[in-house]
Design an enzyme around this catalytic site. Structure first.
Site, short mmCIF file in Angstrom:
data_model
loop_
_atom_site.label_atom_id
_atom_site.label_comp_id
_atom_site.label_asym_id
_atom_site.label_seq_id
_atom_site.Cartn_x
_atom_site.Cartn_y
_atom_site.Cartn_z
N ILE A 138 0.85 -1.20 0.00
CA ILE A 138 0.00 0.00 0.00
C ILE A 138 0.88 1.24 0.00
O ILE A 138 0.61 2.21 -0.69
CB ILE A 138 -0.92 0.04 1.24
CG1 ILE A 138 -1.85 -1.18 1.28
CG2 ILE A 138 -1.73 1.33 1.27
CD1 ILE A 138 -2.68 -1.26 2.56
N SER A 139 1.93 1.19 0.78
CA SER A 139 2.73 2.40 0.93
C SER A 139 4.17 2.09 1.33
O SER A 139 4.43 1.16 2.09
CB SER A 139 2.07 3.29 1.98
OG SER A 139 3.02 4.01 2.72
N ASN B 89 6.95 0.09 5.73
CA ASN B 89 6.11 -0.26 4.60
C ASN B 89 4.78 -0.79 5.10
O ASN B 89 4.73 -1.45 6.13
CB ASN B 89 6.76 -1.37 3.77
CG ASN B 89 8.02 -0.91 3.08
OD1 ASN B 89 8.92 -0.40 3.74
ND2 ASN B 89 8.08 -1.07 1.79
N ASP C 155 1.14 13.76 15.50
CA ASP C 155 1.43 13.97 14.08
C ASP C 155 0.11 14.02 13.32
O ASP C 155 -0.04 13.46 12.23
CB ASP C 155 2.33 12.85 13.55
CG ASP C 155 2.91 13.15 12.16
OD1 ASP C 155 2.91 14.34 11.76
OD2 ASP C 155 3.35 12.21 11.48
N ASP D 260 -1.45 6.07 12.15
CA ASP D 260 -0.05 6.44 12.40
C ASP D 260 0.17 7.01 13.80
O ASP D 260 0.48 8.19 13.97
CB ASP D 260 0.37 7.47 11.33
CG ASP D 260 1.87 7.45 11.10
OD1 ASP D 260 2.56 6.64 11.72
OD2 ASP D 260 2.34 8.27 10.29
N1 LIG Z 1 -4.80 0.37 8.50
C1 LIG Z 1 -4.58 0.82 7.27
N2 LIG Z 1 -5.43 0.55 6.26
C2 LIG Z 1 -5.19 1.02 5.02
N3 LIG Z 1 -4.14 1.77 4.68
C3 LIG Z 1 -3.25 2.07 5.63
C4 LIG Z 1 -3.41 1.62 6.98
N4 LIG Z 1 -2.38 2.07 7.71
C5 LIG Z 1 -1.60 2.77 6.87
N5 LIG Z 1 -2.11 2.78 5.62
C6 LIG Z 1 -1.54 3.43 4.43
O1 LIG Z 1 -0.14 3.47 4.55
C7 LIG Z 1 0.34 4.82 4.58
C8 LIG Z 1 1.48 4.95 5.57
O2 LIG Z 1 1.02 4.59 6.86
P1 LIG Z 1 1.47 5.39 8.15
O3 LIG Z 1 1.10 6.81 8.00
O4 LIG Z 1 0.95 4.65 9.32
O5 LIG Z 1 3.03 5.18 8.08
P2 LIG Z 1 4.24 6.22 8.10
O6 LIG Z 1 5.32 5.56 8.83
O7 LIG Z 1 3.79 7.55 8.54
O8 LIG Z 1 4.65 6.33 6.64
P3 LIG Z 1 5.05 7.72 5.95
O9 LIG Z 1 6.50 7.86 6.21
O10 LIG Z 1 4.68 7.47 4.52
O11 LIG Z 1 4.23 8.80 6.59
C9 LIG Z 1 -0.88 5.63 4.94
O12 LIG Z 1 -0.80 6.91 4.40
C10 LIG Z 1 -2.01 4.86 4.30
O13 LIG Z 1 -2.10 5.17 2.95
MG LIG Z 2 1.98 8.74 8.10
#
Ligand SMILES: Nc1ncnc2c1ncn2[C@@H]1O[C@H](COP(=O)(O)OP(=O)(O)OP(=O)(O)O)[C@@H](O)[C@H]1O
Ligand SMILES: [Mg+2]
Length: 259
Positions: free
Chosen positions: A62-63, A69, A196, A213
């Site tokens: 997803i990301s 990841n 955040d 997050d």
């Molecule tokens: N439970 C979930 N269901 C669906 N998508 C999710 C979920 N958790 C996270 N994501 C996706 O993954 C992305 C990154 O997640 P998250 O914000 O928790 O991580 P991060 O460590 O902040 O990553 P980044 O460095 O990209 O901000 C989110 O923007 C979202 O698109």
């Molecule tokens: Mg994030």
């Protein structure tokens, strides 16, 4: 997949899935991070989630973020889940220490990078539990193992829910109220400040905002709590200004701090 399959077979199947993601992603940075995420140690950890019956397969990435990841996964009964894997070689890990120091739940935690990431993951998981228990709309936590968190997948069959920054809100007033309500509940019931909160960490599941997050989220007694609260509220106010809304940050802060 049959849960009785050995590690070898599991590894081979995951390898095939990764090949198919690689084909779709030409970006070499992504390829590099996938290699990093699926190193031997993480493979063993994913295998543990698999043999414990937490997840049955990893569907697609997803990301790929700075620190970790996120993948979509499914259980054997077809329930979609999200799997977040923190990378051990993250560049921002220095910042993590300051959020962990000052949290009484993690007293005496080592500054060793590998251990710090594990602590960070368990902190995110416990924050999710606490927030969920207090009625804040976050992904429901499912499991936590080393540097991996399994939680409710926010989205639909057609894909993950978009970030709030990427959608046009039909009823911004209502959404702002819901988010401020969650921030208040987090503070007053879970005794947590997100730390955040912004349009990047709110997913729009249809009309419903879902807060994600929460690794950096801190307890109220944390020395950074108040500073983070002010920043969170200012971020939300700034975002909704684009819809012509003016949120009175000072008033919101007064409301929230009234415990
Ligand atoms: N439970 C979930 N269901 C669906 N998508 C999710 C979920 N958790 C996270 N994501 C996706 O993954 C992305 C990154 O997640 P998250 O914000 O928790 O991580 P991060 O460590 O902040 O990553 P980044 O460095 O990209 O901000 C989110 O923007 C979202 O698109
Ligand atoms: Mg994030």
């Amino acid at each position: 997949m049959d849960r009785g399959v050995g590690f070898r077979e599991f590894e081979r199947k995951l390898e095939q899935e990764r090949d198919s993601w690689r084909m779709r992603r030409k970006d070499s940075d992504d390829r590099k991070t996938y290699d990093e995420v699926f190193d031997r140690q993480n493979l063993m950890r994913i295998y543990k989630l698999f043999s414990d019956g937490v997840i049955d397969q990893i569907d697609y990435p997803i990301s790929t973020g700075k620190e970790g990841n996120v993948f979509r996964a499914t259980t054997s009964d077809g329930t979609p889940l999200a799997l977040k894997i923190y990378r051990t070689s993250t560049a921002t890990f220095k910042d993590m220490a300051k959020y962990i120091a000052g949290d009484p739940r993690f007293k005496g935690v080592s500054r060793n990078r590998r251990k710090l990431i594990m602590t960070w993951s368990s902190k995110e998981y416990r924050n999710l539990q606490r927030l969920h228990d207090a009625g804040v709309r976050v992904p429901v936590p499912v499991a936590c193992h080393c540097n991996m968190i399994v939680m409710e997948f926010i989205g639909s069959d057609s894909g993950p829910a978009p970030m709030m920054k990427d959608v046009k809100l039909d009823s911004p007033v209502g959404v702002a109220e819901i988010i401020l309500g969650h921030a208040r509940r987090a503070y007053q019931k879970a005794e947590i400040v997100h730390g955040d909160l912004s349009e990047y960490n709110v997913l729009m599941n249809g009309d419903e905002p879902v807060i994600i997050d929460v690794g950096q989220s801190v307890l109220l007694e944390h020395p950074l709590a108040d500073e983070l609260l002010v920043r969170d509220m200012s971020n939300i106010a700034r975002f909704f200004r684009r819809y012509g809304l003016s949120i009175d940050v000072e008033r919101e802060l007064r409301e929230i701090r009234k415990r």
